[in-house]
Design a protein around this motif. Sequence first.
Motif, PDB file in Angstrom:
ATOM      1  N   ALA A  92      38.980  72.711  47.321  1.00 34.50           N
ATOM      2  CA  ALA A  92      38.771  73.372  48.601  1.00 34.50           C
ATOM      3  C   ALA A  92      37.891  72.556  49.533  1.00 34.50           C
ATOM      4  N   THR A  93      36.914  71.829  49.003  1.00 37.20           N
ATOM      5  CA  THR A  93      36.039  71.033  49.867  1.00 37.20           C
ATOM      6  C   THR A  93      36.822  69.944  50.589  1.00 37.20           C
ATOM      7  N   ALA A  94      37.752  69.300  49.884  1.00 35.07           N
ATOM      8  CA  ALA A  94      38.589  68.283  50.518  1.00 35.07           C
ATOM      9  C   ALA A  94      39.543  68.923  51.522  1.00 35.07           C
ATOM     10  N   MET A  95      40.065  70.102  51.181  1.00 39.07           N
ATOM     11  CA  MET A  95      40.945  70.809  52.106  1.00 39.07           C
ATOM     12  C   MET A  95      40.204  71.195  53.381  1.00 39.07           C
ATOM     13  N   LEU A  96      38.937  71.563  53.243  1.00 37.26           N
ATOM     14  CA  LEU A  96      38.137  71.931  54.414  1.00 37.26           C
ATOM     15  C   LEU A  96      38.011  70.761  55.376  1.00 37.26           C
ATOM     16  N   ALA A  97      37.741  69.581  54.849  1.00 36.82           N
ATOM     17  CA  ALA A  97      37.638  68.402  55.712  1.00 36.82           C
ATOM     18  C   ALA A  97      38.963  68.121  56.415  1.00 36.82           C
ATOM     19  N   LEU A  98      40.071  68.285  55.690  1.00 37.64           N
ATOM     20  CA  LEU A  98      41.395  68.081  56.275  1.00 37.64           C
ATOM     21  C   LEU A  98      41.682  69.125  57.351  1.00 37.64           C
ATOM     22  N   LEU A  99      41.339  70.368  57.077  1.00 36.06           N
ATOM     23  CA  LEU A  99      41.519  71.422  58.067  1.00 36.06           C
ATOM     24  C   LEU A  99      40.821  71.068  59.375  1.00 36.06           C
ATOM     25  N   ARG A 100      39.578  70.655  59.267  1.00 38.25           N
ATOM     26  CA  ARG A 100      38.805  70.343  60.467  1.00 38.25           C
ATOM     27  C   ARG A 100      39.429  69.205  61.256  1.00 38.25           C
ATOM     28  N   ARG A 101      39.914  68.180  60.556  1.00 34.23           N
ATOM     29  CA  ARG A 101      40.540  67.053  61.260  1.00 34.23           C
ATOM     30  C   ARG A 101      41.805  67.488  61.978  1.00 34.23           C
ATOM     31  N   GLU A 102      42.649  68.230  61.285  1.00 33.31           N
ATOM     32  CA  GLU A 102      43.918  68.649  61.879  1.00 33.31           C
ATOM     33  C   GLU A 102      43.707  69.622  63.034  1.00 33.31           C
ATOM     34  N   LEU A 103      42.766  70.527  62.883  1.00 31.31           N
ATOM     35  CA  LEU A 103      42.511  71.505  63.942  1.00 31.31           C
ATOM     36  C   LEU A 103      41.926  70.859  65.184  1.00 31.31           C
ATOM     37  N   ALA A 104      41.186  69.767  64.995  1.00 34.50           N
ATOM     38  CA  ALA A 104      40.644  69.041  66.140  1.00 34.50           C
ATOM     39  C   ALA A 104      41.719  68.248  66.866  1.00 34.50           C
ATOM     40  N   ALA A 105      42.815  67.960  66.172  1.00 37.10           N
ATOM     41  CA  ALA A 105      43.842  67.087  66.742  1.00 37.10           C
ATOM     42  C   ALA A 105      44.997  67.843  67.392  1.00 37.10           C
ATOM     43  N   TYR A 106      45.179  69.136  67.021  1.00 35.76           N
ATOM     44  CA  TYR A 106      46.373  69.842  67.502  1.00 35.76           C
ATOM     45  C   TYR A 106      46.080  71.339  67.596  1.00 35.76           C
ATOM     46  N   PRO A 107      46.600  72.021  68.626  1.00 37.86           N
ATOM     47  CA  PRO A 107      46.311  73.447  68.821  1.00 37.86           C
ATOM     48  C   PRO A 107      47.242  74.375  68.032  1.00 37.86           C
ATOM     49  N   PHE A 108      47.008  74.532  66.772  1.00 38.03           N
ATOM     50  CA  PHE A 108      47.818  75.424  65.943  1.00 38.03           C
ATOM     51  C   PHE A 108      47.502  76.883  66.270  1.00 38.03           C
ATOM     52  N   ALA A 109      48.518  77.738  66.100  1.00 38.49           N
ATOM     53  CA  ALA A 109      48.300  79.180  66.253  1.00 38.49           C
ATOM     54  C   ALA A 109      48.017  79.840  64.909  1.00 38.49           C
ATOM     55  N   LEU A 110      48.509  79.215  63.829  1.00 40.74           N
ATOM     56  CA  LEU A 110      48.376  79.816  62.500  1.00 40.74           C
ATOM     57  C   LEU A 110      48.055  78.732  61.475  1.00 40.74           C
ATOM     58  N   PRO A 135      46.093  88.070  66.151  1.00 44.75           N
ATOM     59  CA  PRO A 135      46.303  88.066  67.603  1.00 44.75           C
ATOM     60  C   PRO A 135      46.816  86.746  68.154  1.00 44.75           C
ATOM     61  N   ARG A 136      46.430  85.611  67.546  1.00 41.97           N
ATOM     62  CA  ARG A 136      46.905  84.317  68.071  1.00 41.97           C
ATOM     63  C   ARG A 136      48.378  84.133  67.761  1.00 41.97           C
ATOM     64  N   VAL A 137      48.806  84.621  66.587  1.00 45.33           N
ATOM     65  CA  VAL A 137      50.233  84.591  66.267  1.00 45.33           C
ATOM     66  C   VAL A 137      50.995  85.489  67.232  1.00 45.33           C
ATOM     67  N   ALA A 138      50.457  86.670  67.502  1.00 44.09           N
ATOM     68  CA  ALA A 138      51.113  87.592  68.438  1.00 44.09           C
ATOM     69  C   ALA A 138      51.310  86.935  69.795  1.00 44.09           C
ATOM     70  N   ALA A 139      50.294  86.232  70.274  1.00 47.37           N
ATOM     71  CA  ALA A 139      50.393  85.561  71.569  1.00 47.37           C
ATOM     72  C   ALA A 139      51.451  84.460  71.542  1.00 47.37           C
ATOM     73  N   ALA A 140      51.534  83.739  70.407  1.00 50.56           N
ATOM     74  CA  ALA A 140      52.511  82.654  70.286  1.00 50.56           C
ATOM     75  C   ALA A 140      53.940  83.186  70.257  1.00 50.56           C
ATOM     76  N   LEU A 141      54.124  84.386  69.712  1.00 53.26           N
ATOM     77  CA  LEU A 141      55.465  84.964  69.612  1.00 53.26           C
ATOM     78  C   LEU A 141      55.906  85.640  70.901  1.00 53.26           C
ATOM     79  N   ASP A 142      54.963  85.845  71.815  1.00 54.06           N
ATOM     80  CA  ASP A 142      55.274  86.527  73.071  1.00 54.06           C
ATOM     81  C   ASP A 142      55.847  85.534  74.076  1.00 54.06           C
ATOM     82  N   GLY A 143      56.823  85.955  74.824  1.00 51.24           N
ATOM     83  CA  GLY A 143      57.380  85.093  75.851  1.00 51.24           C
ATOM     84  C   GLY A 143      58.855  84.813  75.654  1.00 51.24           C
ATOM     85  N   ALA A 144      59.451  84.189  76.657  1.00 53.06           N
ATOM     86  CA  ALA A 144      60.896  83.934  76.638  1.00 53.06           C
ATOM     87  C   ALA A 144      61.282  82.839  75.653  1.00 53.06           C
TER      88      ALA A 144
END
Length: 253
Positions: free
Chosen positions: A107-125, A44-53
């Motif tokens: 995966a544990t290191a990737m999880l920490a990276l995910l959390r940092r990046e998600l806190a810094a920028y509003p990704f849709a996917l 659904p978040r991807v769908a919302a990002a693709l919607d619009g002009a």
Amino acid sequence: MRIPPHSPLPARLLLAGALALLPGLARAACDLPLPSAAGTTALPRVAAALDGASPQLDVLVVGSATVLGGRDRPSGGFPEAMAVALRAARPGLRVNLTVHGKRGEMATAMLALLRRELAAYPFALVVWQTGTMEAVRHVPPDSFAATVAQGEQAVHDSHADLVLVDPLYSALLEARADLAPYRAAIFATLADGAADGSGTAVLDRYGLMRGWAQAGLFNIDHTPKPQRRATMARLDGCVGEMLARRVLAGASK
């Protein structure tokens, strides 16, 4: 293409990555058979990002070296191929990629990276490729499953959708590691996401590659060294195109 400001890569490689994503430099379409993307969980978040002009899709990609292009560059890998295929399918769509890949990453290191990046920028996917190193290093599958579940929760808490990418298929790899319980953990996450509509999908990279190998169409284990670069580019193109199909199918729900 959005490059993390802390990236250690030389500026010339960052520029090469950006230029590689221009529509005029799109790679050739996949020449291997791809399955239908029907049945993909709703995104659904991807769908919302693709919607619009003026649609824009901001994508975070995290994984091992296989998310990168040749010689560990943030261009040329399957995420770029996905972006190219999405733009071709949706003219006018702007796709911004942030790609983090590191050889041997767990995966544990990737999880920490995910959390940092998600806190810094509003990704849709978020595209998260994982599981191979855990299998090679015999990490308890339950521990891996818990890490993936935590990552899924972090992604959804940030109001983004998630596509998990399982390990690649290789007979040589399977001789060293039992991939089955790690793939099962990834697909269990898919089942949970489908049950509650949380926006989690899976790209079965292993299944794609195994099918091609069994049909005699593609086999990375038997590729001569001089041909490996072209072979991996072909693989990345097809995996990226299948990923784009999953993303669009999920967005259409």
